[in-house]
Design an enzyme around this catalytic site. Structure first.
Site, PDB file in Angstrom:
ATOM      1  CG  HIS A 292      -1.752   1.189   1.401  1.00 21.44           C
ATOM      2  ND1 HIS A 292      -3.019   1.320   0.860  1.00 21.44           N
ATOM      3  CD2 HIS A 292      -1.510   2.357   2.067  1.00 21.44           C
ATOM      4  CE1 HIS A 292      -3.510   2.500   1.176  1.00 21.44           C
ATOM      5  NE2 HIS A 292      -2.621   3.151   1.912  1.00 21.44           N
ATOM      6  CD  GLU A 293       1.895   3.460   3.713  1.00 26.28           C
ATOM      7  OE1 GLU A 293       2.105   4.546   3.140  1.00 26.28           O
ATOM      8  OE2 GLU A 293       0.896   3.265   4.427  1.00 26.28           O
TER       9      GLU A 293
ATOM     10  CG  HIS B   1       0.047   6.041  -0.734  1.00 21.08           C
ATOM     11  ND1 HIS B   1      -1.112   6.581  -1.260  1.00 21.08           N
ATOM     12  CD2 HIS B   1      -0.306   5.495   0.463  1.00 21.08           C
ATOM     13  CE1 HIS B   1      -2.121   6.360  -0.433  1.00 21.08           C
ATOM     14  NE2 HIS B   1      -1.663   5.693   0.611  1.00 21.08           N
TER      15      HIS B   1
ATOM     16  CD  GLU C   5      -4.934   6.367   2.023  1.00 19.58           C
ATOM     17  OE1 GLU C   5      -4.537   5.204   2.283  1.00 19.58           O
ATOM     18  OE2 GLU C   5      -4.182   7.353   2.050  1.00 19.58           O
TER      19      GLU C   5
END
Length: 271
Positions: free
Chosen positions: A136-137, A140, A197
């Protein structure tokens, strides 16, 4: 040209001239902060943060954070090269640090500078759970979400300036500022953040699968997040993040698709 017209023309120019394609979605996104401008600022801020916090370097958990980060960033590079974006990551400087803190959180700055707090490790419950968060990070960073948020924030500020220039009397201007502040935040900025997100969840799931981690773990991690929150979460429309239930449903739906994507890279078994 009047100030009002200049602001409006400037906003229009930015909206037209500063679009960049997201390689994972094929869609154009608003981004008028090039890597050459935003990366050095992010790297400097990251270094300052690292220098002021308790970074764990040689523990088993710290080594795991680095190992997972390297596997997932390598998987991202494989995907990008295979899909027509070789060299996309040439300016990235990946770094993965574990900081001793009870916060249940992790974050990534533009250019690939990632921090995990020790407080999130019990929720991760192992390396595959760490891979969910790491994916997820990393996503980003890959999607330039930091630069997009800065771009949207700049346009939000310019909209406020334009409104204040256009409205002449103080009473109407004050009413505009109150309405604009709430309306632009709840109606635009918060949904914009939630979309990032959600996008990071989907990209991250795909990348973690290519790295050899089981994408089914993602929904389970968010079930643990939900249990840990104990119902203490704001309504989704007032939050920067989707609700836990929304994320669990999305990740459950996307996991088989992530497996299919991983198979294209010869990955058929998962950790």
């Amino acid at each position: 040209m009047s100030t009002k017209k200049f602001v409006l023309v400037f906003v229009l120019f930015l909206g037209i001239a500063s679009c960049k394609v997201n390689p994972f979605t094929g869609q154009k996104v608003l981004n008028f902060y090039p890597n050459s401008q935003i990366f050095p600022m992010a790297f400097a801020q990251y270094d300052e943060f690292i220098g002021q916090n308790d970074v764990l370097e040689k523990t088993t958990e710290a080594k795991m954070i680095t190992r997972v980060g390297q596997r997932i960033s390598s998987a991202a590079e494989r995907w990008l090269s295979a899909n027509g974006y070789p060299g996309y990551l040439k300016d990235y400087r990946w770094e993965y640090n574990l900081v001793k803190d009870t916060l249940i959180n992790a974050w990534c700055m533009p250019g690939g500078k990632i921090v995990f707090y020790t407080g999130i490790l019990p929720i991760c419950a192992g390396e595959t759970g760490v891979a969910v968060v790491m994916g997820h990070e990393v996503a980003h960073a890959l999607a330039d979400h930091g630069a997009q948020r800065m771009s949207a924030g700049t346009l939000q500020q310019l909209g406020a300036v334009a409104g204040n220039i256009a409205i002449q009397d103080d009473k109407s201007r004050n009413m505009f500022n109150q309405a604009y502040g709430i309306g632009s935040t709840v109606g635009l900025m918060l949904p914009f953040s939630r979309s990032h997100e959600t996008e990071a969840d989907r990209i991250g799931l795909q990348i973690m699968a290519i790295a050899g981690y089981n994408p089914d773990e993602a929904s389970r991690l968010w079930q643990r997040m939900k249990a840990n929150a104990g119902g203490n979460a704001p309504p989704e429309f007032l939050s920067t993040h989707p609700s836990n239930d929304t994320r669990i449903a999305n990740l459950t739906q996307w996991a088989p698709l992530a497996r299919q994507e991983a198979q294209k890279f010869g990955v058929t078994s998962f950790q």
